[in-house]
Design a protein around this motif. Structure first.
Motif, PDB file in Angstrom:
ATOM      1  N   GLY A  53       0.790  -1.223   0.000  1.00 27.09           N
ATOM      2  CA  GLY A  53       0.000   0.000   0.000  1.00 27.09           C
ATOM      3  C   GLY A  53       0.819   1.267   0.000  1.00 27.09           C
ATOM      4  O   GLY A  53       0.277   2.367   0.165  1.00 27.09           O
ATOM      5  N   ILE A  54       2.124   1.163  -0.173  1.00 27.66           N
ATOM      6  CA  ILE A  54       2.980   2.342  -0.250  1.00 27.66           C
ATOM      7  C   ILE A  54       2.855   2.909  -1.665  1.00 27.66           C
ATOM      8  O   ILE A  54       3.472   2.419  -2.603  1.00 27.66           O
ATOM      9  CB  ILE A  54       4.443   2.003   0.086  1.00 27.66           C
ATOM     10  N   THR A  55       2.032   3.912  -1.785  1.00 25.84           N
ATOM     11  CA  THR A  55       1.763   4.499  -3.095  1.00 25.84           C
ATOM     12  C   THR A  55       2.580   5.758  -3.349  1.00 25.84           C
ATOM     13  O   THR A  55       2.482   6.347  -4.430  1.00 25.84           O
ATOM     14  CB  THR A  55       0.270   4.846  -3.214  1.00 25.84           C
ATOM     15  N   HIS A  56       3.377   6.179  -2.365  1.00 27.76           N
ATOM     16  CA  HIS A  56       4.204   7.384  -2.514  1.00 27.76           C
ATOM     17  C   HIS A  56       5.672   6.977  -2.585  1.00 27.76           C
ATOM     18  O   HIS A  56       6.205   6.369  -1.647  1.00 27.76           O
ATOM     19  CB  HIS A  56       3.963   8.334  -1.355  1.00 27.76           C
ATOM     20  N   ILE A  57       6.326   7.314  -3.700  1.00 27.77           N
ATOM     21  CA  ILE A  57       7.743   7.038  -3.913  1.00 27.77           C
ATOM     22  C   ILE A  57       8.461   8.372  -4.039  1.00 27.77           C
ATOM     23  O   ILE A  57       8.118   9.205  -4.889  1.00 27.77           O
ATOM     24  CB  ILE A  57       7.976   6.197  -5.187  1.00 27.77           C
ATOM     25  N   SER A  92       7.525  11.859  -6.353  1.00 24.01           N
ATOM     26  CA  SER A  92       8.100  13.180  -6.101  1.00 24.01           C
ATOM     27  C   SER A  92       9.579  13.195  -6.424  1.00 24.01           C
ATOM     28  O   SER A  92      10.270  12.169  -6.344  1.00 24.01           O
ATOM     29  CB  SER A  92       7.886  13.588  -4.636  1.00 24.01           C
ATOM     30  N   THR A  93      10.069  14.378  -6.786  1.00 22.99           N
ATOM     31  CA  THR A  93      11.505  14.577  -6.942  1.00 22.99           C
ATOM     32  C   THR A  93      11.842  15.993  -6.501  1.00 22.99           C
ATOM     33  O   THR A  93      10.951  16.804  -6.215  1.00 22.99           O
ATOM     34  CB  THR A  93      11.974  14.279  -8.376  1.00 22.99           C
ATOM     35  N   LYS A  94      13.145  16.287  -6.445  1.00 19.00           N
ATOM     36  CA  LYS A  94      13.609  17.546  -5.864  1.00 19.00           C
ATOM     37  C   LYS A  94      14.831  18.050  -6.610  1.00 19.00           C
ATOM     38  O   LYS A  94      15.499  17.291  -7.310  1.00 19.00           O
ATOM     39  CB  LYS A  94      13.992  17.352  -4.391  1.00 19.00           C
ATOM     40  N   PRO A 127       5.934  12.506 -18.185  1.00 17.62           N
ATOM     41  CA  PRO A 127       5.648  13.891 -18.569  1.00 17.62           C
ATOM     42  C   PRO A 127       5.513  14.823 -17.371  1.00 17.62           C
ATOM     43  O   PRO A 127       5.583  16.043 -17.526  1.00 17.62           O
ATOM     44  CB  PRO A 127       4.326  13.786 -19.326  1.00 17.62           C
ATOM     45  N   TYR A 128       5.279  14.247 -16.179  1.00 17.81           N
ATOM     46  CA  TYR A 128       5.123  15.069 -14.974  1.00 17.81           C
ATOM     47  C   TYR A 128       5.423  14.231 -13.737  1.00 17.81           C
ATOM     48  O   TYR A 128       5.357  12.997 -13.766  1.00 17.81           O
ATOM     49  CB  TYR A 128       3.696  15.630 -14.870  1.00 17.81           C
ATOM     50  N   VAL A 129       5.762  14.914 -12.649  1.00 16.17           N
ATOM     51  CA  VAL A 129       5.811  14.282 -11.333  1.00 16.17           C
ATOM     52  C   VAL A 129       4.668  14.847 -10.505  1.00 16.17           C
ATOM     53  O   VAL A 129       4.113  15.903 -10.829  1.00 16.17           O
ATOM     54  CB  VAL A 129       7.159  14.532 -10.605  1.00 16.17           C
ATOM     55  N   ASP A 130       4.322  14.142  -9.461  1.00 16.28           N
ATOM     56  CA  ASP A 130       3.224  14.620  -8.617  1.00 16.28           C
ATOM     57  C   ASP A 130       3.658  15.774  -7.721  1.00 16.28           C
ATOM     58  O   ASP A 130       2.894  16.723  -7.523  1.00 16.28           O
ATOM     59  CB  ASP A 130       2.672  13.461  -7.785  1.00 16.28           C
ATOM     60  N   ILE A 131       4.863  15.683  -7.154  1.00 21.06           N
ATOM     61  CA  ILE A 131       5.367  16.737  -6.276  1.00 21.06           C
ATOM     62  C   ILE A 131       6.789  17.097  -6.701  1.00 21.06           C
ATOM     63  O   ILE A 131       7.640  16.214  -6.868  1.00 21.06           O
ATOM     64  CB  ILE A 131       5.388  16.304  -4.801  1.00 21.06           C
ATOM     65  N   PHE A 132       7.058  18.386  -6.860  1.00 26.40           N
ATOM     66  CA  PHE A 132       8.408  18.878  -7.121  1.00 26.40           C
ATOM     67  C   PHE A 132       8.800  19.802  -5.981  1.00 26.40           C
ATOM     68  O   PHE A 132       8.091  20.756  -5.675  1.00 26.40           O
ATOM     69  CB  PHE A 132       8.474  19.614  -8.455  1.00 26.40           C
ATOM     70  N   TYR A 133       9.930  19.497  -5.350  1.00 29.55           N
ATOM     71  CA  TYR A 133      10.386  20.223  -4.175  1.00 29.55           C
ATOM     72  C   TYR A 133      11.575  21.136  -4.463  1.00 29.55           C
ATOM     73  O   TYR A 133      12.484  20.772  -5.225  1.00 29.55           O
ATOM     74  CB  TYR A 133      10.889  19.244  -3.115  1.00 29.55           C
ATOM     75  N   SER A 134      11.607  22.259  -3.769  1.00 31.29           N
ATOM     76  CA  SER A 134      12.861  22.972  -3.533  1.00 31.29           C
ATOM     77  C   SER A 134      13.555  22.238  -2.406  1.00 31.29           C
ATOM     78  O   SER A 134      13.098  22.249  -1.265  1.00 31.29           O
ATOM     79  CB  SER A 134      12.585  24.431  -3.137  1.00 31.29           C
ATOM     80  N   HIS A 135      14.671  21.573  -2.718  1.00 31.68           N
ATOM     81  CA  HIS A 135      15.296  20.629  -1.796  1.00 31.68           C
ATOM     82  C   HIS A 135      15.925  21.311  -0.587  1.00 31.68           C
ATOM     83  O   HIS A 135      16.117  20.680   0.451  1.00 31.68           O
ATOM     84  CB  HIS A 135      16.355  19.828  -2.553  1.00 31.68           C
ATOM     85  N   ARG A 136      16.266  22.582  -0.742  1.00 33.76           N
ATOM     86  CA  ARG A 136      16.850  23.303   0.391  1.00 33.76           C
ATOM     87  C   ARG A 136      16.659  24.796   0.186  1.00 33.76           C
ATOM     88  O   ARG A 136      16.518  25.282  -0.949  1.00 33.76           O
ATOM     89  CB  ARG A 136      18.342  23.010   0.522  1.00 33.76           C
ATOM     90  N   SER A 156       3.044  24.703 -15.920  1.00 30.36           N
ATOM     91  CA  SER A 156       3.385  24.073 -17.203  1.00 30.36           C
ATOM     92  C   SER A 156       2.972  22.612 -17.266  1.00 30.36           C
ATOM     93  O   SER A 156       3.133  21.969 -18.308  1.00 30.36           O
ATOM     94  CB  SER A 156       4.890  24.183 -17.452  1.00 30.36           C
ATOM     95  N   GLY A 157       2.491  22.064 -16.147  1.00 31.71           N
ATOM     96  CA  GLY A 157       2.073  20.672 -16.123  1.00 31.71           C
ATOM     97  C   GLY A 157       3.194  19.692 -15.848  1.00 31.71           C
ATOM     98  O   GLY A 157       2.976  18.475 -15.901  1.00 31.71           O
ATOM     99  N   ARG A 158       4.375  20.194 -15.532  1.00 33.04           N
ATOM    100  CA  ARG A 158       5.492  19.291 -15.235  1.00 33.04           C
ATOM    101  C   ARG A 158       5.446  18.773 -13.800  1.00 33.04           C
ATOM    102  O   ARG A 158       6.159  17.834 -13.453  1.00 33.04           O
ATOM    103  CB  ARG A 158       6.827  19.993 -15.505  1.00 33.04           C
ATOM    104  N   ALA A 159       4.622  19.378 -12.969  1.00 26.44           N
ATOM    105  CA  ALA A 159       4.396  18.918 -11.598  1.00 26.44           C
ATOM    106  C   ALA A 159       2.960  19.242 -11.220  1.00 26.44           C
ATOM    107  O   ALA A 159       2.412  20.267 -11.656  1.00 26.44           O
ATOM    108  CB  ALA A 159       5.362  19.589 -10.624  1.00 26.44           C
ATOM    109  N   LEU A 160       2.345  18.380 -10.413  1.00 30.89           N
ATOM    110  CA  LEU A 160       0.986  18.647  -9.952  1.00 30.89           C
ATOM    111  C   LEU A 160       0.973  19.518  -8.701  1.00 30.89           C
ATOM    112  O   LEU A 160       0.052  20.313  -8.495  1.00 30.89           O
ATOM    113  CB  LEU A 160       0.252  17.328  -9.666  1.00 30.89           C
ATOM    114  N   TYR A 161       1.986  19.339  -7.850  1.00 30.34           N
ATOM    115  CA  TYR A 161       2.077  20.072  -6.593  1.00 30.34           C
ATOM    116  C   TYR A 161       3.516  20.547  -6.386  1.00 30.34           C
ATOM    117  O   TYR A 161       4.457  19.985  -6.962  1.00 30.34           O
ATOM    118  CB  TYR A 161       1.692  19.194  -5.407  1.00 30.34           C
TER     119      TYR A 161
END
Length: 346
Positions: A53-57, A92-94, A127-136, A156-161
């Protein structure tokens, strides 16, 4: 055949005041998903995570080794081992730490963040990630520029959040104000947090903690390193085992394991035993005790280790006596917050 997500066995929590539910335990690919780990081991861990059930990577541009390897590896798994499951996963990625040489491969500039995101998408085959972070937090770049890049990623649709990671309480407040001024909705903050690393509880700077800011603003919290890079497991109770992070003297240094710290960890292990849990399970349950925390982000080097972590969800309740004992044995800073001097003004 792709594994079927184990929704019925996982606990899901709403991420702050958003509409997004996240699993209470998520899988981070910071360690063990580069070229030094067999691809078969990586596949076993990820497919089992989905079954549990781990749906977040969670990834970042520089996870490896070498940098970028984890995204490439997960991209292959998405295509080959998880076909048809993209819409059932939160990926997600950062970007923020050093990824390539020169002035454009590090920091919080618009140039770096958007170029890095495009490279991450290419490695992931998405085409997109769900979450894009400013890592620091980057003190050399205006927050308006950093958050403006996140807004461009979303628009631009490259990230949802969009999210931030390792920002102090003061910097989080500033980020929220800038985000509101430019029309960006921030979803989540990703800080380190554990029994021996409690910086997000600290109110000494502005009178409010990171957790206070998150609770008041409605940002979710996905906390990483709840096991303090393996310290809060039974791994180091009898010394430094061969092959451990401390033995490799990498991100977790040998000199962090002071005699006092080892004794505290042994005491915490006794508390966990009294709860019928492993120390790792108790450590994960402890960070999840706070309703402002959406998710505990864990790593794994084996399926057994992953299953042990998820089993923490079987006992999330603490007695007042247990919490008092944990507070007595825990520490505000055991030296394991290696991100503090590089990412914010802690």
């Amino acid at each position: 055949m792709a594994p079927q997500p184990g929704y019925e066995t996982m606990t899901f929590r709403r991420c702050g005041r958003s509409g997004l539910d996240l699993p209470a335990v998520a899988l981070g690919l910071w360690q063990n998903f580069g070229e030094t780990t067999p691809a078969s081991t990586q596949r076993e861990i990820v497919t089992r995570a989905v079954e549990l059930g781990i749906t977040h990577i969670d990834l970042a541009n520089n996870y490896g080794p070498p940098p970028g390897a984890a995204e490439k590896s997960f991209g292959r798994m998405l295509a080959e081992d998880l076909p048809g499951l993209r819409d059932e996963l939160v990926i997600s990625t950062k970007a923020g730490y050093t990824m390539w040489p020169g002035p454009y491969g590090d920091g919080g500039s618009r140039k770096y963040l958007l170029a890095s995101l495009d490279q991450s998408l290419e490695r992931l085959g998405l085409p997109y990630v769900d979450i894009f972070y400013s890592h620091r937090f980057d003190p050399t770049t205006p927050l308006r520029e950093t958050l403006g890049a996140l807004k461009t990623a979303v628009d631009s649709g490259r990230a949802l959040y969009a999210g931030i990671s390792s920002y102090s309480a003061r910097r989080t407040r500033e980020a929220l104000a800038v985000a509101e001024s430019i029309g960006l909705d921030l979803l989540v903050h990703q800080p380190s947090y554990s029994i021996v690393n409690r910086w997000i509880e600290d109110r000494s700077d502005t009178g409010e903690s990171v957790l206070d800011v998150l609770g008041e603003s409605g940002l979710g919290a996905v906390v990483f390193s709840p096991l303090a890079q393996g310290l809060l497991t039974d791994k180091y109770l009898g010394g430094i085992p061969e092959g451990s992070r401390a033995a490799q003297d990498g991100s977790f240094k040998r000199d962090m394991l002071t005699p006092d710290l080892v004794e505290r960890v042994r005491g915490l292990n006794e508390v966990a035993s009294g709860r019928g849990q492993s120390l790792a399970q108790m450590a994960i349950a402890w960070v999840l005790r706070d309703p402002r925390v959406s998710t505990a982000l864990v790593g794994a080097s084996s399926v057994r280790q992953l299953e042990d972590s998820v089993a923490a969800l079987e006992n999330l309740e603490f007695s007042a006596e247990e919490l008092e004992a944990i507070d007595r044995l825990g520490m505000d800073d055991a030296g394991v917050n290696i991100w503090a001097p590089r990412s914010s003004d802690l």
